[in-house]
Design a protein around this motif. Structure first.
Motif: not given
Length: 559
Positions: A424-437
């Motif tokens: 869950t933590l990893t996926n949240l970070l991945l989504v946040g990464f996609g948003v900032t991109c």
């Protein structure tokens, strides 16, 4: 003549220290592709593909103007794709080879391949028009050498008992942080040191890894602490060859930072409870129900299939960003302008160079963040019991009455819960990464760099923890290697995505990043399924089926 295991145990601190440095400067250095790409373009590699009058940019090398274009970027990115594929996809065959020959020969081959890779890069720039295709062989050898050095170093923590998790985190953190190496090389290159001199020097340093392996690495495997007590083993050197780590146990240590399987480990620090493994090399605590689970059942289980999807999408997201980062930064500066002035070209070069250096420097964060995911995976494991039958004994040992209504915490359920938190933590970070991109802001890309680094350090360890908790240990190695292979094959899609971005989309990364962001949301399906799986497991533990011994109501079986 290879040194003995006793010699390796006496020099274990030296071996671990040098392994961390060797991982940092020689393992997954190809992940710092952005900086290496700039140096290769400045040296004119594949510049012949660019007509000077149609080039989108130009690089300067001792007064010579090298053209630069999208065709050059696509060809070099293809080389990176091949190297990064070998860096991930060869895990399964390497595990088989290590099980057969041990870590010593693989490490020697890896150091030799790295030296050859650097030598080929130095030779390529002597005549880039004729020798540019050699860069494919150089990058392939670089990726293969990196995974050889990484795999062999991950067996060293077995010699450190209860410190094994700490040293495993250091090994994985140094591997993930090795992306900083090429940005550091780029700073030396920009200081005026010729690229050829840098590569030949690096090749010579790789030969020192070979020498260190010859002098200190034994021909035997490093048995796990729960399989053998090293303090007794070095006194019984004649028995050393009978205690080998199987391929499955090797894979267990590759991706699981601080994981503990259901059997209680016997560590070096306890001493009094240490034992020697049986001659067949298998742990004595391996249960018969675990052996009875067919591999096909684990392979077709929903947990493994959902993890394949999650890991493949995450691997594609991480690798694509590494390959396309320079073009994304360039688009943020030019805003897609086709006709560029000299001043704009100079600004693009300076901006891309600065941000690629910052991105490389941030890779050291992996050394700080990898222990965090290990802490999440170890959460409350020491307070757990293996099965309901041991709950009363566990309560008595902690000073409670056996009739006291205290709810025991079972190891397998706790490991599944920890895996849910980790994914869950990893996926949240991945989504946040996609948003900032998706946001067109250069300063915000610094946040993108941090999120990318954390995701890259987390997702492999989270997957290893999940497999150790859910599947039989006899299936762990094959499932881990298969997952890594499938993820590497899926990550090959980054090349057509890159070509679509620089071709029809004219350098604009928004639509590709948006598509990858939507796909990354599928990663939450894995922790959602694990939540349902944990509820079913709880019912099985609390309400065992009639006729089944209570001690066997929670075996490690596939989902």
């Amino acid at each position: 003549m290879a040194p003995s295991l006793a010699h390796a145990y006496r020099w274990r601190w030296w071996m671990a220290g040098t392994a961390v440095l060797e991982n940092l400067f020689f393992s997954a250095v190809l992940l710092g592709w952005g900086s290496l790409l700039l140096m290769l373009k400045q040296e004119g590699v594949y510049a012949s593909l660019c007509p000077a009058e149609n080039s989108t940019n130009a690089t300067q090398d001792e007064g010579r103007q090298w053209p630069s274009c999208d065709q050059q970027d696509e060809m070099l990115n293809l080389g990176f794709m091949v190297g990064s594929f070998l860096l991930s996809a060869t895990t399964l065959p390497l595990g088989v080879l290590m099980d057969r020959f041990g870590p010593r020969p693989l490490r020697m081959v890896g150091s030799a391949c790295f030296a050859a890779s650097c030598t080929l890069m130095a030779v390529t720039i002597q005549d880039t028009e004729a020798l540019s295709p050699l860069i494919f062989l150089a990058l392939s050898l670089n990726g293969f050498a990196g995974i050889c050095l990484t795999f062999t170093s991950l067996t060293l923590p077995n010699m450190f008992g209860n410190l094994r998790s700490t040293f495993m985190a250091l090994m994985i953190g140094s591997y993930a942080s090795s992306a900083i190496t090429f940005p550091g090389i780029k700073l030396i290159y920009e200081a005026g040191v010729p690229f050829m001199v840098i590569m030949f020097t690096w090749s010579g340093l790789a030969c020192l890894i070979f020498l260190n392996c010859v002098l200190n690495w034994p021909s035997e495997h490093f048995p796990a602490p729960e399989e053998v007590d090293y303090t007794k083993k070095i006194k019984l050197a004649e028995l050393a060859l009978t205690h080998k780590v199987t391929g499955d146990r090797f894979y267990r240590h590759v991706t699981a930072v601080g994981q503990r399987l259901s059997q209680e480990p016997r560590s070096l620090d306890r001493g009094t409870n240490a034992f020697l493994a049986p001659a067949d090399g298998r742990g004595a605590s391996q249960s018969q129900p675990e052996k009875a689970v067919p591999f096909r059942q684990s392979l077709c289980s929903p947990v493994f299939l959902w993890s394949l999807l999650t890991m493949s999408l995450t691997q594609l997201r991480v690798i694509f960003y590494m390959a396309a980062m320079n073009k994304m930064l360039e688009f943020l500066v030019t805003r897609g302008q086709q006709q560029q002035t000299h001043e704009l070209q100079q600004k693009v070069a300076e901006t891309v160079g600065f941000y690629s250096s910052v991105f490389g420097a941030m890779q050291l964060l992996c050394l700080a963040t990898c222990p965090l995911i290990g802490y999440i995976m170890d959460w409350r494991i020491k307070d757990c019991v293996d099965a309901p039958a041991r709950a009363a004994a566990h309560s008595k040992a902690r000073g409670r009455s056996a009739t006291e209504p205290a709810r025991p915490r079972y190891c397998k359920m706790q490991k599944v819960s920890n895996a849910i938190s980790a994914f869950t933590l990893t996926n949240l970070l991945l989504v946040g990464f996609g948003v900032t991109c998706l946001i067109d802001s250069l300063p915000l890309q610094l946040v993108t760099f941090v999120l990318h680094t954390m995701v890259r350090g987390f997702f492999h360890s989270a997957c290893g923890s999940l497999y150790a908790a859910v599947f039989p240990s006899s299936h762990f190695g094959t499932l881990t290697g298969l997952q890594s292979l499938v993820s590497a094959v899926f990550a090959l899609l980054q090349q057509p995505l890159f070509m679509a971005m620089v071709g029809p989309l004219r350098g604009e990364p928004f639509w590709v990043n948006l598509g990858l962001l939507v796909c990354s949301l599928l990663g939450f399906l894995l922790p959602a399924y694990l939540f349902c799986y944990r509820a079913r497991l709880q019912r099985e533990l609390v309400e065992p089926s009639p006729g089944i011994p209570t001690a066997l109501c929670a075996p490690k079986v596939a989902a």
